[in-house]
Design a protein around this motif. Structure first.
Motif, short mmCIF file in Angstrom:
data_model
loop_
_atom_site.label_atom_id
_atom_site.label_comp_id
_atom_site.label_asym_id
_atom_site.label_seq_id
_atom_site.Cartn_x
_atom_site.Cartn_y
_atom_site.Cartn_z
N LEU B 210 0.84 -1.21 0.00
CA LEU B 210 0.00 0.00 0.00
C LEU B 210 0.87 1.25 0.00
O LEU B 210 0.53 2.27 -0.61
N VAL B 244 -6.63 -1.50 -3.69
CA VAL B 244 -7.29 -2.20 -2.59
C VAL B 244 -8.58 -2.85 -3.08
O VAL B 244 -8.84 -4.03 -2.83
N LEU B 263 -10.42 -3.20 7.79
CA LEU B 263 -10.86 -3.37 6.41
C LEU B 263 -12.37 -3.63 6.39
O LEU B 263 -12.87 -4.56 7.03
N PHE B 274 -9.95 1.08 4.46
CA PHE B 274 -8.86 0.37 5.14
C PHE B 274 -8.23 1.24 6.22
O PHE B 274 -8.50 2.44 6.31
#
Lengths: 281, 327, 109
Positions: B210, B244, B263, B274
Motif C-alpha cells: 500500500l 485495494v 478493512l 482500510f
C-alpha cells in the motif's frame, strides 16, 4: 578449481567401463539395466546443471544487456533439461516426472559432465565454459535431430536453434575478452587453462553411448572431437588466446563421480522441494 | 566518439518567450498531445520526468534482487523458469525506461552512478527481504499488481517515450501478476505448511505494498503540477484505493486474510475502507533504513565494480576493430 | 576509449563507469511489415548490438527482422521544421485518389 581424481579401490572397474562392449560401471546399481534412460539423463543433467549455474548470475551481470542474455541461455537450457527429463522418466517407466528427477536424485545419481557443475568464477570463466560447451552442444544436437526416438529428435531440433545462437553469443564474447584489454585477456587465458582439462570428458564414449548409437538415438562423441577442435581453435585464434595442451583429464561425471561442487549446488537447488515432498507448487 | 544522445531542446532561462512557450506547451498537453524528446519543454518538466523515469528504472533493477534470491531454490522446473523469465523481464523494463531517459539527454552511466552512490531513490518495496518461497507469489500478486495500477495510468502520460515504454511493460507485467496469483492460490490450497507460509507472506507484504503508492495526497508536493502536465493522471490516494478494491476480493477468493482489522466494505461509496498506514515506517525505509537497503545497494555496487573490466574489454575490442577498418 | 563526460554528481566518469555506445533498434513483426522503432540498447560493435537487440526486443518471437543503428547516425527532423516539412496535404487534393475521375466502365485502374 579442483577436479575429481579417480583414487582408491574401484578404479579398475571404473576404467573397464570405457571398453566398448563391457558392462558399463555406474555408481548406482540397477540403473544400467536401462541404458537409454541413462543416456537421456546425461543429456538432461548437462543442461540442468549448466542452466542452474547460469541462473546464479541473474542480477549480478556486468551490464543489464548481459543479465538478459545470460538469463536467455539459462532459460533455454533449463527448458531443454525439463523436456529431456520428462522423456527420461517415461523411458524409465517408474512414474518419475521431470521434477522428481531434478529435485529428488542425489549428486551421485546425476550424469552431467564435470565441466558444467564447476562454480561460475568470474565472467571469463563463465563465458569460456559456456563457449566450450556450446561448440560441443551444437555438434551433438545436429546428430540427435536424426534420432530414431521421435520425441528426442523433436527436442533436439528445437534445442539446436537455441544452441547455435548461444554459440554465436559466447564465441563473440571469447573474442571480446581475449582481444580486449590486457586484464580481460589474462582472465580469459586463465579460465581457458583451468577449464580445458574438463572438456576431455565430453568426448569419452562408453557402452551407454554405444548402446544409444546402436538404437539409432545416440551420438558417437569421440568422433566429434576433431570438428569441435576446429571450431574452438578458430575462435581462440581470433581471440589471440593460446590453445592449452591436452593433459590429465578429469572424468567421472557420466557415471556419478562428481566434484564436491555438485553436492553443494544441489543442496541449494533441491532444499525447498525436499522440505515439502509431494507438495504442489 | 560521436555524440550518441538525442539532445533535448534547452529553453533559454528567464527569456520573455518563456511564458508564451509554457502556455503553448500546456495547451498541447491539455489537448492530449504527446510530447517527444526534441519538442520544447519547460526545464522543470524535463527534470520531473528524468526523476520519475530514473526512479522507476532503478526500481526495476533493484527489484531483480529480492526475487532473484529464490531462483536457485525454486521448487519445480516450471516455477524456476517462470521466475527466471520474470526477473529477466524486469531487467528489460529497467532498460526500456533508461532508454527513455537517454532521449532527455541523461546517459545511463550518470543514472547508474546516482543509484550506486545512494543519491537516487527507488521504490521502497524492494527494501524488504524475501523470507520464504511464498513471498515470490505474493510479490507477483501485490507488487506487480500495484505497479500495474500505476503503470496503466502512466501509459497515457504526456511524454511519448515514457508512455510507450509503459505500454510495453504493462503487457509483460500483467502476465507476472497472473502467475504470482496462481502460485499464491496453489499454496493456499496446498499443504498446511504451505498455507501458513503464504498467509505469513501476505501479512508481511500487504502494508508495504500500500505504501508503494506514496504519501497521501495532502503530503505529496509534486502531485498537482504532475497532474496538470499529465505525467500523473490520478492522485496517490485514488490509485491506492483502486488497488485495494481490486485485491481484497482476490484474497477472499483464496481464503487468505489481509492484516487489517479495519478493512470494511462501504456500500455507499462501493469502496473497501482500510486502516491507517504507518508512515513512520515508510519514512525510515525511503531514507535508507529499511531492512535491506544497504544490502541491495551493496549487491548492485559489487556487480557494477566486478563488471568494470568486462565493459572495458568490450570497448577495447570495438576500438581495435574500428582502427582496423579505418586503416 | 572512454566517455569523458561530467556526471551530474560533478565528477568525471571514468572508463570503469562506461555503459557502451547507444544503438537504436527497429523490429519487423512479420513479412512485409515495416520496421518500427522498438527502443535502444547499449553495445560496442554492430554484431554485439544485434545480439543485445535480439535478447532485449525479440526474445518473445514475433520478430522476423532486426535493424540496429548507432544513435548518432540518425538524422531527425526538428519540431520547428514540422510546419514546412509536413504541412498537411488535406488541402492538396491532387495527392489523393478521390481527385481523379475514372471513366465509366474502365476496370483495373
Amino acid at each position: 578449481m579442483s577436479g575429481n581424481r579417480e583414487q582408491g579401490t574401484g578404479n579398475r572397474d571404473f576404467n573397464d567401463g570405457w571398453v566398448a562392449g563391457a558392462r558399463p560401471a555406474t555408481a548406482t546399481s540397477g540403473v544400467a539395466a536401462n541404458p537409454f534412460f541413462e543416456y537421456l539423463l546425461r543429456l538432461a543433467d548437462d543442461r540442468l546443471v549448466l542452466g542452474h549455474r547460469l541462473s546464479e548470475w541473474c542480477g549480478h551481470a556486468p551490464i543489464l544487456e548481459e543479465d538478459i542474455a545470460l538469463a536467455n541461455i539459462a532459460l533455454d537450457l533449463i527448458g531443454q533439461a525439463s523436456m529431456l527429463l520428462k522423456l527420461a522418466g517415461e523411458v524409465e517407466g517408474n512414474g518419475r516426472n521431470e521434477d522428481a528427477l531434478a529435485y529428488f536424485r542425489d549428486a551421485i545419481e546425476f550424469r552431467n559432465a564435470q565441466l558444467v557443475e564447476l562454480p561460475n568464477g568470474d565472467f571469463a570463466v563463465t563465458i569460456v565454459r559456456q563457449f566450450l560447451f556450446d561448440a560441443w552442444d551444437v555438434l551433438v544436437l545436429e546428430r540427435l535431430t536424426a534420432a530414431s526416438n521421435q520425441v528426442l529428435a523433436g527436442i533436439a531440433a528445437k534445442a539446436l536453434k537455441e544452441s547455435k545462437y548461444h554459440l554465436r553469443h559466447t564465441a563473440e564474447w571469447v573474442r571480446m575478452l581475449g582481444d580486449g584489454t590486457a586484464e580481460s585477456h589474462a582472465r580469459a587465458q586463465r579460465a581457458l587453462d583451468d577449464l580445458w582439462p574438463y572438456t576431455a570428458e565430453l568426448f569419452l564414449g562408453d557402452a551407454i553411448d554405444a548402446a544409444a548409437v546402436a538404437s539409432g538415438s545416440g551420438v558417437d562423441v569421440e568422433a566429434l572431437r576433431p570438428r569441435w577442435g576446429q571450431t574452438v581453435e578458430q575462435v581462440l585464434a581470433e581471440a589471440t588466446l593460446a590453445v592449452p595442451k591436452d593433459g590429465f583429464a578429469p572424468r567421472g561425471g557420466r557415471t556419478g563421480r562428481h566434484t564436491e561442487h555438485l553436492g553443494r549446488m544441489l543442496a541449494d537447488m533441491q532444499s525447498l522441494a525436499r522440505a515439502h515432498p509431494g507438495a504442489p507448487w | 566518439m560521436t555524440d550518441q544522445k538525442s539532445p533535448a531542446s534547452a529553453p533559454a532561462a528567464g527569456s520573455p518567450d518563456d511564458a508564451a512557450r509554457v502556455a503553448e506547451f500546456e495547451a498541447r498537453i491539455a489537448q492530449g498531445e504527446s510530447i517527444e524528446s526534441k519538442d520544447w519543454m519547460p526545464e522543470r518538466y524535463r527534470k520531473q520526468l528524468v526523476r520519475m523515469m530514473s526512479q522507476h528504472a532503478h526500481s526495476e533493477i533493484v527489484g531483480m534482487l529480492p526475487e532473484g534470491n529464490w531462483i536457485t531454490r525454486a521448487p519445480s522446473l516450471r516455477r524456476k523458469m517462470v521466475l527466471l523469465a520474470k526477473v529477466q523481464d524486469e531487467a528489460g523494463h529497467g532498460l526500456y525506461i533508461y532508454c527513455g531517459t537517454e532521449t532527455l539527454g541523461v546517459g545511463r552511466e550518470e543514472l547508474v552512478d546516482q543509484l550506486l552512490t545512494g543519491k537516487a531513490k527507488y521504490s521502497s518495496i524492494f527494501n524488504y527481504p524475501t523470507l520464504t518461497w511464498a513471498d515470490i507469489g505474493v510479490i507477483g500478486w501485490f507488487v506487480d499488481g500495484a505497479a500495474i495500477v500505476n503503470q496503466t495510468m502512466l501509459a497515457k502520460a504526456s511524454f511519448g517515450p515514457y508512455a510507450r515504454a509503459m505500454v510495453r511493460i504493462c503487457k509483460e507485467e500483467n502476465f507476472h501478476k497472473k502467475q504470482g496469483y496462481e502460485s499464491v492460490a496453489t499454496l493456499a490450497n496446498g499443504t498446511p505448511e504451505q498455507r501458513a507460509m503464504v498467509q505469513d507472506a501476505v501479512n508481511r507484504w500487504w502494508w508495504p505494498s500500500l505504501m508503494m503508492f506514496g504519501p497521501s495526497d495532502k503530503d505529496s508536493p509534486n502531485s498537482a503540477e504532475l497532474i496538470r502536465w499529465r505525467v500523473k493522471r490520478d492522485t496517490n490516494d485514488t490509485l491506492r484505493q483502486r488497488f485495494v478494491d481490486l485485491t481484497v476480493p482476490q484474497a477472499r477468493a483464496v481464503n487468505l486474510t489481509l492484516p487489517d482489522p479495519d478493512l470494511r466494505y462501504n456500500e455507499q461509496t462501493e469502496h473497501w475502507e482500510f486502516g491507517e498506514i504507518d508512515w513512520k515506517e515508510f519514512q525510515e525505509v525511503i531514507s535508507g533504513n529499511g531492512p535491506c537497503n544497504r544490502e541491495r545497494l551493496a549487491a548492485r555496487r559489487k556487480a557494477h565494480e566486478d563488471g568494470a573490466w568486462v565493459r572495458e574489454a568490450a570497448e577495447a575490442y570495438a576500438a581495435k576493430r574500428q582502427a582496423v577498418s579505418a586503416a | 576509449m572512454t566517455n569523458d563526460s561530467v556526471s551530474a554528481t560533478g565528477g568525471a566518469t571514468t572508463a570503469a563507469e562506461t555503459q557502451w555506445d547507444l544503438w537504436e533498434v527497429f523490429t519487423q513483426e512479420g513479412e512485409g511489415a515495416p520496421h518500427e522503432h522498438a527502443g535502444s540498447v547499449h553495445a560496442t560493435t554492430a554484431e554485439h548490438a544485434m545480439q543485445n537487440a535480439r535478447d532485449v526486443y525479440a526474445r518473445r518471437g514475433k520478430v522476423v527482422s532486426l535493424w540496429v543503428v548507432p544513435t548518432g547516425a540518425i538524422v531527425a527532423s526538428a519540431p520547428s521544421d514540422a510546419g514546412p516539412l509536413f504541412d498537411p496535404g488535406n488541402d492538396k487534393a491532387y495527392r489523393h485518389p478521390q481527385f481523379y475521375k475514372t471513366p465509366r466502365g474502365a476496370r483495373g485502374l
